[in-house]
Enzyme design. Structure first.
Site, PDB file in Angstrom:
ATOM      1  N   GLU A 261       0.559  -1.434  -0.018  1.00  0.00           N
ATOM      2  CA  GLU A 261      -0.344   0.128  -0.305  1.00  0.00           C
ATOM      3  C   GLU A 261       0.852   1.424   0.268  1.00  0.00           C
ATOM      4  OE1 GLU A 261      -3.112  -0.272  -0.687  1.00  0.00           O
ATOM      5  OE2 GLU A 261      -3.184  -2.483  -0.254  1.00  0.00           O
ATOM      6  N   GLU A 290      -0.260  -0.530  -9.981  1.00  0.00           N
ATOM      7  CA  GLU A 290      -0.047  -1.920  -9.427  1.00  0.00           C
ATOM      8  C   GLU A 290       1.333  -2.404  -9.662  1.00  0.00           C
ATOM      9  OE1 GLU A 290      -1.212  -4.269  -7.355  1.00  0.00           O
ATOM     10  OE2 GLU A 290      -3.159  -3.275  -6.691  1.00  0.00           O
TER      11      GLU A 290
HETATM   12 ZN    ZN Z   1      -2.719  -2.802  -4.780  1.00  0.00          ZN
END
Ligand code: ZN
Length: 496
Positions: A261, A290
């Site tokens: 995160e 990502e």
């Molecule tokens: Zn993620």
């Protein structure tokens, strides 16, 4: 005032409405988890979506876009206009009623999903999932960005990507992943994961996770970290990034998911000031987002060099569990490759198979080739083909992810694209900065962060992902970097 400046001001207010919406979402996850009533909140969220939609689709915006096209624009203004026109075009195709219904349904469906998952009873969620799929189908039909419905939904998360483009990337990787899993699992020298079956104090885990990301560059002056059931990261303003973590899963999930995160948060924190409150003040796609979270979590955070720096501190805090465990053994244990049921806990090799499963199911689901009620069975049979095991119940199978309840169909492919982008970008970073692993040993992480800021973060969404990957690495997305990375990493770990 020029048309582009006026558009910029209008969309700055729309950004602020999005941030307020995100605050409602953050509060719901962090503070309202156990509330039985989400009715009031679902109406508020729908109202925010209505306000945003009204502003985005106003006639004035349409006129200003046409005027701005005739103006002499800088590179940034040109990118802004591109994104504003995209938003406008998408929003004007969707009736307000549908936008509000999707928002309201997503809050209620998420509640049903939570209960269904807790009881491992798909039937609790089934009715609202049917509705959600219908709404998403209607949305895709109305948007019509691509000839097929699934590509239209994918495009919302990964602009420019289509089902075919992704299938052409995923299909050749699929057998290679299956082969590598088999090869690693046939090694006579398997890592021992039993150290993670022991108990690790939750408060200590949370404290350590904060220390780790602070060292990686997370500035707590511009963000917070809270505990939730499912970790996520969200921006409540250009410089107000909230991340969440959990301490309830087996160690070291708290640490690795916090690093993940943090990777999202640091991307948002690194966007150039010039772009704050503009439509470009976002990561450029979910796949690139990502790539940042996964690079920090996996390539850095599961590397031997990273733990050469951190392991002594962890041994000190968990002496009973780790004092007598050599670093090498710890590092092997945290890189065990083994088919498992839960996507978020999957290792770097099997992870892609979890995504390919969802990618194939979503395509058939949105096109009506499979029905919602068939999902548990289809999930399990596909799972067995890809990973060789069958989920014992729906909580560990089709009910594990929140995405479908939120209406996020088409989102999953971004996760695996993220792994592929990450490996390619990191390969380039290493060419330019070969001392990176040596830096980690010394607890020095700013070299990598500066590289990412300079080459990716600062630009927000000025460049689309396909353009960005070319600018950074000189070529299109190429999955060979990922395949090489996992082989070079895991074959030695498995002593083959
Ligand atoms: Zn993620």
């Amino acid at each position: 005032m020029s048309a582009i400046k006026e558009l910029q001001e209008r969309f700055a207010e729309i950004m602020r409405l999005h941030y307020i919406s995100a605050l409602l979402g953050w509060d719901q996850e962090v503070n309202m988890m156990n509330y039985k009533s989400l009715e009031g909140r679902s109406k508020q969220v729908a109202l925010m979506q209505k306000l945003i939609h009204q502003r985005e689709t106003s006639e004035e915006v349409g006129k200003l876009i046409n005027q701005a096209k005739k103006e002499n624009l800088s590179e940034i203004e040109g990118a802004m206009l591109r994104e504003i026109e995209r938003e406008y075009t998408l929003a004007t195709k969707l009736p307000e009623k549908l936008v509000m219904e999707i928002a309201e349904t997503s809050i209620l469906a998420a509640k049903e999903w939570r209960e269904a998952r807790a009881k491992s009873d798909f039937s609790i969620f089934e009715k609202l999932l049917v509705k959600t799929v219908e709404l998403q189908r209607e949305k895709a039909e109305k948007l019509g960005t691509h000839p097929d419905l699934y590509s239209t939904l994918i495009d919302l998360y990964e602009p420019g990507a289509t089902y075919d483009w992704i299938a052409n990337i995923f299909n050749p990787i699929r057998p290679k992943l299956i082969d590598l899993v088999k090869k690693l699992n046939s090694s006579p020298d398997q890592p021992d994961g039993s150290i993670f079956e022991k108990s690790y104090d939750e408060d200590t885990q949370f404290e350590l996770s904060r220390k780790v990301i602070e060292k990686l560059g997370f500035d707590f002056g511009y963000g917070r970290q809270d505990k939730v059931t499912h970790p996520f990261s969200t921006s409540l303003a250009a410089l107000d990034v909230r991340i969440t973590t959990r301490t309830t899963e087996p160690f070291p999930d708290c640490i690795t998911s916090t690093i993940h995160e943090h990777g999202h948060a640091i991307y948002e924190m690194g966007i150039s000031k010039e772009l704050h409150d503009t439509i470009l003040c976002n990561g450029t796609s979910m796949g690139i987002h990502e790539s940042q979270s996964r690079m920090w979590e996996n390539i850095v955070g599961r590397s031997k060099e990273f733990w050469m720096y951190w392991y002594p501190a962890f041994q000190k805090h968990f002496p009973e569990n780790l004092k007598d465990v050599p670093l090498d053994e710890f590092h092997r244990a945290m890189n065990i490759v083994k088919p498992s049921f839960i996507r978020v806990n999957a290792d770097e090799v099997t992870y892609g198979l979890h995504i390919i499963l969802r990618f194939e199911i979503e395509k058939d689901l949105i096109e009506g080739k499979i029905q919602v009620k068939e999902l548990p069975e289809i999930w399990n049979s596909k799972f067995e083909k890809l990973l060789g095991i069958v989920p014992p119940d729906d909580a560990k199978g089709v009910l594990q992810d929140v995405h479908w309840s939120m209406g996020s169909i088409g989102y999953f492919p971004s996760y695996f694209l993220g792994n592929l982008y990450a490996a390619q970008i990191y390969n380039k970073a290493l060419q330019k900065l070969p001392s990176l692993p040596e830096d980690y040993k010394k607890g020095e992480f700013s070299t990598l962060l500066s590289y990412l800021k300079e080459n990716i973060h600062q630009y927000g969404s000025i460049y689309r992902s396909s353009e960005l990957i070319n600018r950074v690495t000189g070529e299109d997305l190429n999955s060979n970097y990922f395949l090489k990375y996992i082989e070079n990493k895991f074959i030695p770990i498995y002593r083959l």
